[in-house]
Design an enzyme around this catalytic site. Structure first.
Site, PDB file in Angstrom:
ATOM      1  N   GLN A  62     -29.250 -17.412  18.305  1.00 12.14           N
ATOM      2  CA  GLN A  62     -29.020 -18.866  18.704  1.00 12.14           C
ATOM      3  C   GLN A  62     -30.120 -19.058  19.724  1.00 12.14           C
ATOM      4  O   GLN A  62     -30.672 -18.045  20.645  1.00 12.14           O
ATOM      5  CB  GLN A  62     -27.665 -19.045  19.232  1.00 12.14           C
ATOM      6  CG  GLN A  62     -27.486 -20.402  19.439  1.00 12.14           C
ATOM      7  CD  GLN A  62     -25.727 -20.701  19.533  1.00 12.14           C
ATOM      8  OE1 GLN A  62     -25.207 -19.770  19.267  1.00 12.14           O
ATOM      9  NE2 GLN A  62     -25.279 -21.604  20.381  1.00 12.14           N
TER      10      GLN A  62
ATOM     11  N   SER B 149     -26.858 -11.519  17.670  1.00 13.19           N
ATOM     12  CA  SER B 149     -25.764 -12.147  17.914  1.00 13.19           C
ATOM     13  C   SER B 149     -25.386 -12.802  16.485  1.00 13.19           C
ATOM     14  O   SER B 149     -24.894 -12.007  15.671  1.00 13.19           O
ATOM     15  CB  SER B 149     -25.926 -13.328  18.997  1.00 13.19           C
ATOM     16  OG  SER B 149     -24.709 -13.994  19.328  1.00 13.19           O
ATOM     17  N   LEU B 150     -25.472 -14.228  16.496  1.00  7.13           N
ATOM     18  CA  LEU B 150     -24.970 -14.615  15.127  1.00  7.13           C
ATOM     19  C   LEU B 150     -25.758 -14.199  13.926  1.00  7.13           C
ATOM     20  O   LEU B 150     -25.331 -13.960  12.865  1.00  7.13           O
ATOM     21  CB  LEU B 150     -24.959 -16.153  15.012  1.00  7.13           C
ATOM     22  CG  LEU B 150     -26.371 -16.989  15.082  1.00  7.13           C
ATOM     23  CD1 LEU B 150     -26.791 -17.229  13.687  1.00  7.13           C
ATOM     24  CD2 LEU B 150     -26.416 -18.166  15.829  1.00  7.13           C
TER      25      LEU B 150
ATOM     26  N   ARG C   4     -16.445 -19.012  13.856  1.00  4.32           N
ATOM     27  CA  ARG C   4     -16.864 -18.446  15.112  1.00  4.32           C
ATOM     28  C   ARG C   4     -17.665 -19.590  16.001  1.00  4.32           C
ATOM     29  O   ARG C   4     -17.496 -19.579  17.382  1.00  4.32           O
ATOM     30  CB  ARG C   4     -17.686 -17.318  14.835  1.00  4.32           C
ATOM     31  CG  ARG C   4     -18.534 -16.682  15.948  1.00  4.32           C
ATOM     32  CD  ARG C   4     -19.356 -15.577  15.478  1.00  4.32           C
ATOM     33  NE  ARG C   4     -20.147 -14.773  16.492  1.00  4.32           N
ATOM     34  CZ  ARG C   4     -21.310 -14.873  17.144  1.00  4.32           C
ATOM     35  NH1 ARG C   4     -21.826 -15.971  16.947  1.00  4.32           N
ATOM     36  NH2 ARG C   4     -21.717 -13.974  18.092  1.00  4.32           N
TER      37      ARG C   4
ATOM     38  N   HIS D 209     -21.651 -13.745  25.070  1.00  4.65           N
ATOM     39  CA  HIS D 209     -21.585 -12.298  25.063  1.00  4.65           C
ATOM     40  C   HIS D 209     -21.054 -12.110  26.771  1.00  4.65           C
ATOM     41  O   HIS D 209     -21.691 -11.017  27.225  1.00  4.65           O
ATOM     42  CB  HIS D 209     -22.783 -11.756  24.948  1.00  4.65           C
ATOM     43  CG  HIS D 209     -23.193 -12.015  23.214  1.00  4.65           C
ATOM     44  ND1 HIS D 209     -22.423 -11.368  22.421  1.00  4.65           N
ATOM     45  CD2 HIS D 209     -24.050 -12.882  22.859  1.00  4.65           C
ATOM     46  CE1 HIS D 209     -23.134 -11.818  21.185  1.00  4.65           C
ATOM     47  NE2 HIS D 209     -23.961 -12.774  21.422  1.00  4.65           N
TER      48      HIS D 209
ATOM     49  N   GLN E  12     -18.188  -7.828  19.679  1.00  2.00           N
ATOM     50  CA  GLN E  12     -19.683  -8.493  19.782  1.00  2.00           C
ATOM     51  C   GLN E  12     -19.717  -9.711  20.581  1.00  2.00           C
ATOM     52  O   GLN E  12     -20.415 -10.048  21.320  1.00  2.00           O
ATOM     53  CB  GLN E  12     -20.079  -8.600  18.504  1.00  2.00           C
ATOM     54  CG  GLN E  12     -21.584  -9.197  18.544  1.00  2.00           C
ATOM     55  CD  GLN E  12     -21.869 -10.367  17.735  1.00  2.00           C
ATOM     56  OE1 GLN E  12     -21.062 -11.488  17.789  1.00  2.00           O
ATOM     57  NE2 GLN E  12     -22.994 -10.283  16.971  1.00  2.00           N
TER      58      GLN E  12
END
Length: 308
Positions: free
Chosen positions: A10, A86-87, A111, A195, A244
């Site tokens: 992102q 991440s994603l 999510r 995070h 995560q």
């Protein structure tokens, strides 16, 4: 020679992403059409403010990444390892066969909504600290805690660490980081304290959501964000995806792990080229290539043939 596939995270999104692939490649359209019509419109036409919303960014980014990856597969590209920021980890897992495309988009949509919900009402920001090593950045965070919450969200590469927390906490961390020798601090255009412990409610929601889902077996090694390595037999994909969302991303460790296991080339599916930059700053032995537009396909085909 061994090649890894890397999927962007992102912050790299922009209006118009994927429009050229959508026009030219039926396989890309097949994946991208799994998005609701409104999200496809936002991806291609904006406005940028809507695209920046976490609940839109995440499924759009994943559909773009998987669509491009499926086109590359039609060209015969087969990676030896995968990872995502991440994603992007969801794209990596889909590439590895853990999720099919439809399931991956459903999971990342859930999510994104839960992370947006966890961000509501928080006065939080994220900042990239440039020019400090890990120990100094961690010290800056600890010293700033007296003024507000601040945590390390990402260890991206040597000299680039992302911190996140309250405006007061991050501002204090930025000041202390500069006192310790940081060259600069760059505020990131994201919509939540990703995070960090702020995301624990999103992780709890994911854990509950995953209970009703069946995951496929992994056909390609995936290096996980919260580990900086592959999982062991005692660790599950569900557990690691829950960790995560509120834990630090160890992308520098991920790159080093890949190099240690023979990876000599890394192909980044964008948008953007941030991950390629992280690779170059971490392991110069790994050659990089990025793909974001249809014009990149010819260059990627030649590059992958050279890797083989």
């Amino acid at each position: 020679m061994k090649t890894a596939i890397l999927f962007a995270g992102q912050g790299a999104q922009h209006v118009g992403m994927g429009k050229d692939f959508y026009a030219e490649y039926p396989r890309f359209r097949q994946v991208f059409n799994l998005l609701p019509e409104e999200q496809r419109r936002i991806a291609f036409e904006g406005p940028a403010e809507e695209l920046r919303k976490t609940e839109n960014t995440q499924p759009i980014m994943l559909a773009f990444a998987l669509g491009v990856y499926r086109v590359l597969q039609e060209y015969g590209f087969v990676p030896d390892m995968a990872a995502g920021l991440s994603l992007g980890e969801y794209s990596a897992l889909a590439a590895a066969g853990v999720f099919d495309d439809k399931t991956a988009i459903e999971l990342i949509t859930f999510r994104g909504k839960q992370m947006a919900k966890a961000s509501e009402g928080t006065d939080t920001v994220m900042s990239a600290v440039i020019g400090l090593d890990r120990e100094a950045a961690e010290n800056a965070c600890r010293e700033a805690q007296a003024e507000g919450t601040v945590e390390i969200a990402n260890y991206n590469c040597p000299g680039q660490i992302v911190v996140s927390g309250t405006e007061a906490g991050v501002a204090a961390c930025e000041r202390k980081a500069k006192e310790l020798g940081a060259r600069r601090c760059i505020r990131l255009e994201v919509s939540g304290p990703f995070h960090t412990s702020y995301m624990k409610p999103a992780g709890e929601a994911l854990a509950e959501y995953f209970r009703g889902r069946t995951f496929g077996s992994m056909k390609l090694p995936v290096v996980f964000n919260c580990l900086g390595r592959e999982k062991t037999g005692a660790e599950t994909v569900r557990e690691l995806l829950v960790r995560q969302v509120s834990g630090s991303v160890y992308f520098e460790d991920t790159i080093r792990y890949m190099a240690e296991h023979g990876i000599t080339g890394a192909l980044e599916i964008g948008p953007g080229r941030a991950l390629s930059g992280f690779v170059r700053k971490t392991e110069r032995s790994i050659e990089t290539m990025s793909i974001e537009t249809t014009e990149d396909l010819g260059k990627v085909k030649a590059w992958t043939e050279k890797q083989q």
